[in-house]
Design an enzyme around this catalytic site. Structure first.
Site, mmCIF file in Angstrom:
data_model
loop_
_atom_site.group_PDB
_atom_site.id
_atom_site.type_symbol
_atom_site.label_atom_id
_atom_site.label_comp_id
_atom_site.label_asym_id
_atom_site.label_seq_id
_atom_site.Cartn_x
_atom_site.Cartn_y
_atom_site.Cartn_z
ATOM 1 N N ASP A 5 14.509 53.100 -13.738
ATOM 2 C CA ASP A 5 15.420 53.271 -14.867
ATOM 3 C C ASP A 5 16.510 54.278 -14.558
ATOM 4 O OD1 ASP A 5 16.555 53.344 -17.400
ATOM 5 O OD2 ASP A 5 15.006 54.669 -18.217
ATOM 6 N N ASP B 241 22.753 50.946 -16.468
ATOM 7 C CA ASP B 241 21.368 51.245 -16.843
ATOM 8 C C ASP B 241 20.448 50.092 -16.451
ATOM 9 O OD1 ASP B 241 19.017 52.122 -17.916
ATOM 10 O OD2 ASP B 241 19.718 52.214 -19.990
#
Length: 378
Positions: free
Chosen positions: A74, A261
């Protein structure tokens, strides 16, 4: 998938995509109840709710002897955490039956290199949260402080994942913990990593499609050899400016802040600009499933276009329209609206964008680069 030949100072990690949570629960007739539960239990501090419907996982081992976990890499966070086998015992921590997945939890009593720091932590994500204590354990590249979650948000209980490995910057890290990438830098040829995500099959109900994270080098096999770079505007998230946004006849020729992201599946943006996408595609809002939809046979849908550093990046409808099994010939437009305040990002360029363009996260030069991704099929 082409896996580059390994060499010293370069580490290539294979990724896999999860089955669609949304599609699976829709098929089982349980999606609306899950939505109701999530909205009831969502934290008021969360700026948006992204259900991370399809996302990508890597296998990570932690401890001595190594315990294996399926982890979400992430770039939108900076902490590494796992589920505590001894303290996180409710159903979410074990994995809900609807997910078809049993969680792997870290058992500190079975690791000879484990040391508890006794420091509490609490992390909030767009799609959930976790709380627990920090620990210290041996990893293949030395050591890493990570979190052991004694409680996780319900949404994580439905997903095929055992934790999250934050690949963001130290300023974003809770408790000032050194993020995994910063611990890894001294072992790499170059202080960067490249993410290539393979296409999700349509419908994306089974998962399994892969991708690669290449640590220490550019992936010039699965990506075009030319990468175009822009300087980061903030070293917290992987945040930078886009010159403009357009879709169809709608054009917003002004600079906006965005983040790349890997932990967000769709494209998130300001309500007004998301509405431009809705208008340009003639999408309808499905209130029952809380998603924008178009006909799966719709043709001539416009590209979503961002100009970054003077270079045009087109996201075709083959990437932003997915069949989630809604029925009636309807497909989902992978967008959601959100509100950020102050100097935070206005857009989240999630996996929908990253599948189209490889992203290189250049820590050493404080920049991010993009290159057209290669795929065998659409």
């Amino acid at each position: 998938m082409v896996i580059p030949k390994q060499k010293s100072g370069v580490f290539t990690v294979e990724m896999k995509s999860t089955p669609s949570l949304r599609a699976g629960l829709i098929k089982a007739g349980k999606w609306q109840q899950v939505l109701a539960n999530l909205h009831t239990k969502a934290s008021g501090s969360q700026p948006f709710i992204d259900y991370q419907d399809n996302f990508y996982l890597v296998n990570v081992t932690t401890g001595t002897p190594p315990q294996q976990f399926n982890i979400v890499p992430d770039t939108g966070s900076s902490n590494y955490w796992l589920i505590d086998a001894n303290k996180c015992t409710n159903q979410a921590c074990q994995g809900y039956p609807n997910s078809g997945y049993t969680k792997h939890r870290f058992d500190s009593t079975k690791s000879t290199t484990f040391k508890s720091l006794g420091t509490s932590f609490s992390l909030q994500y767009g799609s959930g949260s976790c709380v627990g204590t920090l620990a210290f354990a041996g990893l293949t590249y030395g050591s890493q402080t990570f979190g052991l979650a004694s409680s996780i948000a319900d949404v994580f209980g439905y997903q095929i994942m055992d934790g999250i490995m934050g690949l963001g910057w130290p300023a974003l890290s809770d408790n000032k913990v050194v993020p995994p990438m910063q611990n890894l830098l001294s072992t790499l040829d170059k202080p960067l990593f490249t993410v290539w995500m393979d296409r999700i099959t349509n419908p994306p109900s089974q998962g399994g499609n892969g991708g690669l994270i290449t640590y220490g080098a550019l992936d010039t096999i699965n990506c075009d050899t030319t990468f175009n770079y822009v300087t980061l505007s903030s070293q917290t998230y992987w945040q930078f400016a886009v010159d403009s946004f357009s879709v169809g006849t709608y054009n917003v020729p002004k600079s906006q802040q965005v983040i790349s992201d890997t932990g967000t599946s769709w494209l998130g943006g300001p309500p007004k600009l998301i509405n431009y996408i809705v208008l340009a595609t003639n999408a309808k809002y499905d209130a029952l499933n809380q998603a924008y939809t178009v006909s799966c046979t719709a043709s001539g849908l416009p590209d979503i276009v961002f100009i970054i550093g003077g270079i045009t990046y087109n996201i075709p409808s083959t990437e932003y329209v997915l069949d989630m099994g809604l029925g009636n010939g309807d497909c989902v437009v992978t967008i959601f609206d959100m509100e950020f305040t102050g100097f935070g990002p206005q857009w989240i360029l999630g996996d929908t964008f990253i599948r189209t363009y490889c992203n290189v996260y250049d820590i050493g030069n404080g920049q991010i680069g993009f290159s057209k991704a290669h795929h065998k099929s659409v």
